[in-house]
Write a protein that holds these residues in place. Structure first.
Motif, PDB file in Angstrom:
ATOM      1  N   ASP A 195      36.393  49.636  20.254  1.00 41.25           N
ATOM      2  CA  ASP A 195      36.795  48.551  19.935  1.00 41.25           C
ATOM      3  C   ASP A 195      36.554  47.512  21.078  1.00 41.25           C
ATOM      4  OD1 ASP A 195      38.716  48.876  17.708  1.00 41.25           O
ATOM      5  OD2 ASP A 195      39.597  50.322  19.100  1.00 41.25           O
ATOM      6  N   TYR A 196      36.672  47.972  22.413  1.00 38.21           N
ATOM      7  CA  TYR A 196      35.976  47.111  23.406  1.00 38.21           C
ATOM      8  C   TYR A 196      35.151  47.648  24.335  1.00 38.21           C
ATOM      9  CZ  TYR A 196      40.485  44.758  22.105  1.00 38.21           C
ATOM     10  OH  TYR A 196      41.295  43.887  21.577  1.00 38.21           O
ATOM     11  N   VAL A 197      34.443  46.682  25.173  1.00 34.77           N
ATOM     12  CA  VAL A 197      33.558  47.253  26.147  1.00 34.77           C
ATOM     13  C   VAL A 197      34.151  47.133  27.377  1.00 34.77           C
ATOM     14  CG1 VAL A 197      31.135  46.766  27.260  1.00 34.77           C
ATOM     15  CG2 VAL A 197      31.310  47.582  24.839  1.00 34.77           C
ATOM     16  N   VAL A 198      34.149  47.929  28.319  1.00 36.02           N
ATOM     17  CA  VAL A 198      34.322  47.715  29.605  1.00 36.02           C
ATOM     18  C   VAL A 198      33.394  47.989  30.674  1.00 36.02           C
ATOM     19  CG1 VAL A 198      36.107  48.308  31.711  1.00 36.02           C
ATOM     20  CG2 VAL A 198      36.708  48.212  29.483  1.00 36.02           C
ATOM     21  N   THR A 199      32.735  46.913  31.541  1.00 35.84           N
ATOM     22  CA  THR A 199      31.405  47.190  32.174  1.00 35.84           C
ATOM     23  C   THR A 199      32.176  47.326  33.663  1.00 35.84           C
ATOM     24  OG1 THR A 199      31.319  44.800  32.489  1.00 35.84           O
ATOM     25  CG2 THR A 199      30.063  45.782  30.557  1.00 35.84           C
ATOM     26  N   VAL A 200      31.559  48.104  34.390  1.00 36.15           N
ATOM     27  CA  VAL A 200      31.759  48.255  35.728  1.00 36.15           C
ATOM     28  C   VAL A 200      30.579  47.971  36.691  1.00 36.15           C
ATOM     29  CG1 VAL A 200      32.882  49.712  37.615  1.00 36.15           C
ATOM     30  CG2 VAL A 200      33.392  49.904  35.234  1.00 36.15           C
ATOM     31  N   GLU A 201      30.626  46.961  37.601  1.00 36.02           N
ATOM     32  CA  GLU A 201      29.496  46.452  38.263  1.00 36.02           C
ATOM     33  C   GLU A 201      29.987  46.547  39.975  1.00 36.02           C
ATOM     34  OE1 GLU A 201      26.301  43.003  38.793  1.00 36.02           O
ATOM     35  OE2 GLU A 201      27.901  42.950  37.218  1.00 36.02           O
ATOM     36  N   LEU A 202      29.214  47.156  40.765  1.00 39.11           N
ATOM     37  CA  LEU A 202      29.513  46.967  42.058  1.00 39.11           C
ATOM     38  C   LEU A 202      28.386  46.119  43.235  1.00 39.11           C
ATOM     39  CD1 LEU A 202      31.527  48.091  44.187  1.00 39.11           C
ATOM     40  CD2 LEU A 202      29.973  50.015  44.507  1.00 39.11           C
ATOM     41  N   GLU A 203      28.863  45.073  43.685  1.00 36.88           N
ATOM     42  CA  GLU A 203      27.962  44.236  44.211  1.00 36.88           C
ATOM     43  C   GLU A 203      27.784  44.483  45.636  1.00 36.88           C
ATOM     44  OE1 GLU A 203      29.575  40.430  43.317  1.00 36.88           O
ATOM     45  OE2 GLU A 203      29.469  40.491  41.316  1.00 36.88           O
ATOM     46  N   ASN A 209      31.756  42.931  52.709  1.00 35.29           N
ATOM     47  CA  ASN A 209      32.303  44.024  51.959  1.00 35.29           C
ATOM     48  C   ASN A 209      31.730  44.376  50.397  1.00 35.29           C
ATOM     49  OD1 ASN A 209      33.600  44.518  54.241  1.00 35.29           O
ATOM     50  ND2 ASN A 209      35.331  45.199  53.547  1.00 35.29           N
ATOM     51  N   PRO A 210      31.600  45.212  49.843  1.00 27.35           N
ATOM     52  CA  PRO A 210      31.117  45.326  48.392  1.00 27.35           C
ATOM     53  C   PRO A 210      32.362  44.704  47.531  1.00 27.35           C
ATOM     54  CG  PRO A 210      30.808  47.535  49.405  1.00 27.35           C
ATOM     55  CD  PRO A 210      31.623  46.689  50.385  1.00 27.35           C
ATOM     56  N   VAL A 211      32.007  44.396  46.394  1.00 23.30           N
ATOM     57  CA  VAL A 211      32.942  43.762  45.501  1.00 23.30           C
ATOM     58  C   VAL A 211      32.791  44.351  44.117  1.00 23.30           C
ATOM     59  CG1 VAL A 211      33.537  41.699  44.140  1.00 23.30           C
ATOM     60  CG2 VAL A 211      32.811  41.594  46.615  1.00 23.30           C
ATOM     61  N   MET A 212      33.936  45.001  43.489  1.00 23.85           N
ATOM     62  CA  MET A 212      33.881  45.640  42.406  1.00 23.85           C
ATOM     63  C   MET A 212      34.382  44.580  41.214  1.00 23.85           C
ATOM     64  SD  MET A 212      36.459  48.957  41.092  1.00 23.85           S
ATOM     65  CE  MET A 212      35.959  49.684  39.655  1.00 23.85           C
ATOM     66  N   HIS A 213      33.529  44.275  40.235  1.00 20.60           N
ATOM     67  CA  HIS A 213      33.284  43.319  39.200  1.00 20.60           C
ATOM     68  C   HIS A 213      33.618  44.160  37.940  1.00 20.60           C
ATOM     69  CE1 HIS A 213      31.310  40.398  36.850  1.00 20.60           C
ATOM     70  NE2 HIS A 213      32.767  40.003  36.628  1.00 20.60           N
ATOM     71  N   MET A 214      34.539  44.130  37.289  1.00 19.69           N
ATOM     72  CA  MET A 214      34.963  44.836  36.042  1.00 19.69           C
ATOM     73  C   MET A 214      35.289  43.769  34.956  1.00 19.69           C
ATOM     74  SD  MET A 214      37.950  47.787  34.981  1.00 19.69           S
ATOM     75  CE  MET A 214      37.441  48.637  36.355  1.00 19.69           C
ATOM     76  N   THR A 215      34.399  43.948  33.682  1.00 18.36           N
ATOM     77  CA  THR A 215      34.896  42.893  32.603  1.00 18.36           C
ATOM     78  C   THR A 215      35.311  43.659  31.189  1.00 18.36           C
ATOM     79  OG1 THR A 215      32.480  42.942  32.033  1.00 18.36           O
ATOM     80  CG2 THR A 215      33.305  41.216  33.512  1.00 18.36           C
ATOM     81  N   CYS A 216      35.954  42.981  30.357  1.00 19.58           N
ATOM     82  CA  CYS A 216      36.443  43.433  29.023  1.00 19.58           C
ATOM     83  C   CYS A 216      36.008  42.575  28.071  1.00 19.58           C
ATOM     84  CB  CYS A 216      37.758  43.892  29.050  1.00 19.58           C
ATOM     85  SG  CYS A 216      38.369  44.587  27.510  1.00 19.58           S
ATOM     86  N   VAL A 217      35.174  43.134  27.118  1.00 19.10           N
ATOM     87  CA  VAL A 217      34.946  42.561  25.985  1.00 19.10           C
ATOM     88  C   VAL A 217      34.934  42.979  24.645  1.00 19.10           C
ATOM     89  CG1 VAL A 217      32.555  41.143  24.906  1.00 19.10           C
ATOM     90  CG2 VAL A 217      32.814  41.350  27.261  1.00 19.10           C
TER      91      VAL A 217
END
Length: 368
Positions: A195-203, A209-217
């Motif tokens: 139903d949904y995609v959850v992407t996980v990105e680590l900059e 400091n690193p930044v965790m970036h998460m999106t839901c589409v």
């Protein structure tokens, strides 16, 4: 109990609690442990448990052995915005510390409500979770497997979502080559059934400091449901071999998976609730091809449980495209329509579902 009633009750309770609570409270709490850090963690947890209050503490919502109250308390550090040490020192058994902690009450109750709904709901959305290394300073997808697993475990074990962890299951879908992306998820969703995609990105920015970036589409129409960016507390040096740097960054980011997941889960619930609150239900696109009795099809659609309303977008000859709103989830609605058509005498037809788009073709034509 219906999903709509459940939402209404939980939202009403949540509003009552929020109205009675100010944004933050100062709480004095004492903690014990074998060392200072353990004692401090204990004091932070005690402060949050005190702020949760008897109303929340008396709620024993349990699903698969997970207690909502304990889940909140076990991640207490994220609810304490600041604290001042009032007294500390060694004891006969280890160490003790007393703090004056400022607890973010509004955030705490908001998260509690989210978790409570998630624990009670059945038929939660199916999530496809994978790493995204699109950014110039991002950790590559192949190095993100462990972090993706951690995010997947949070959604599945803590929140009871049905999760498709792409790094773990990619061998099952040999047709899908290369790295996963939103475009591929939509193209191959007939296989994935998500139903949904959850992407996980680590900059990994330099000198920060690193930044965790998460999106839901939402896969069906590409709608972005939610997005979270959380700085990682631990600084990660970029010196050394890339593989080692990436490993350190992933390890440092793991504690953020819970918080990012809570935020995404809330966005999901808010989106589902807003659709229902507007009286529209969930929106679907239905296509009927080659049906000789379209008026009969319209009647069938209106008689299906969960029907809210419909709009005929296009109709020509024996073909019709309908925008349809229902309180039913996609898979359930798809089965209901198929069964209703058969009950109405339509014995031979083919059907296909891709997200919230459903197609039905009379009899068995080639190429469908």
């Amino acid at each position: 109990m219906s999903l709509e009633k459940l939402y209404s009750q939980v939202v009403a309770i949540s509003l009552a609690i929020l109205l009675a609570a100010s944004t933050a409270f100062a709480v004095e709490a004492t903690g014990d442990g074998i060392d200072r850090q353990q004692a401090l963690n204990s004091a932070l947890r005690t402060a949050v448990e005190m702020q949760i209050g008897t109303a929340v503490a008396s709620d024993s919502i349990v699903e698969s052995g997970v207690l909502v109250r304990d889940e909140i308390a076990s991640h207490s550090k994220g609810y304490v915005t600041s604290y001042k040490v009032l007294g500390e020192g060694p004891t006969a058994d280890g160490y003790a510390i007393t703090i004056d902690a400022v607890v973010d009450s509004e955030l705490l109750y908001s998260d509690y409500t989210t978790l409570a709904i998630l624990q009670k709901m059945s038929g939660l959305p199916r999530l496809l979770i994978f790493g995204s290394g699109a950014g110039f300073d991002s950790v590559p997808q192949e190095s993100m497997k462990e972090l993706v697993h951690a995010v997947s475990r949070t959604f599945s074990e803590k929140f009871q979502f049905e999760v498709l962890d792409w790094p773990m299951t990619r061998a099952k879908y040999s047709e899908i080559e290369g790295s996963m992306s939103l475009k591929k998820a939509a193209k191959f969703n007939r296989l994935l059934k998500a139903d949904y995609v959850v992407t996980v990105e680590l900059e990994l920015p330099r000198d920060a400091n690193p930044v965790m970036h998460m999106t839901c589409v939402r896969i069906s129409d590409g709608l972005k449901i939610g997005e979270v960016r959380r700085p990682v507390e631990q600084y990660v040096s970029l010196s050394g071999k890339p593989a080692e740097v990436y490993r350190r960054a992933v390890e440092a980011a793991k504690p953020e998976t819970y918080w990012a997941s809570v935020r995404i889960a809330r966005e999901l619930l808010d989106n589902m609730e807003s659709e229902l609150d507007r009286g529209k239900g969930f929106r679907y696109s239905l296509t009927f091809l080659g049906f000789p009795e379209l008026p009969s099809v319209c009647s069938v659609l209106e008689d299906i449980p969960g029907f809210v309303r419909k709009e005929i977008k296009r109709q020509k000859g024996m073909n019709m495209e309908v925008t349809y709103w229902s309180t039913l989830r996609a898979e359930n609605l798809f089965k209901r329509i198929s069964t209703a058509l058969k009950d109405d005498g339509v014995e031979k037809f083919q059907s296909r579902m891709e997200g919230r788009s459903m197609k039905f073709r009379w009899q068995n034509p080639e190429g469908f």
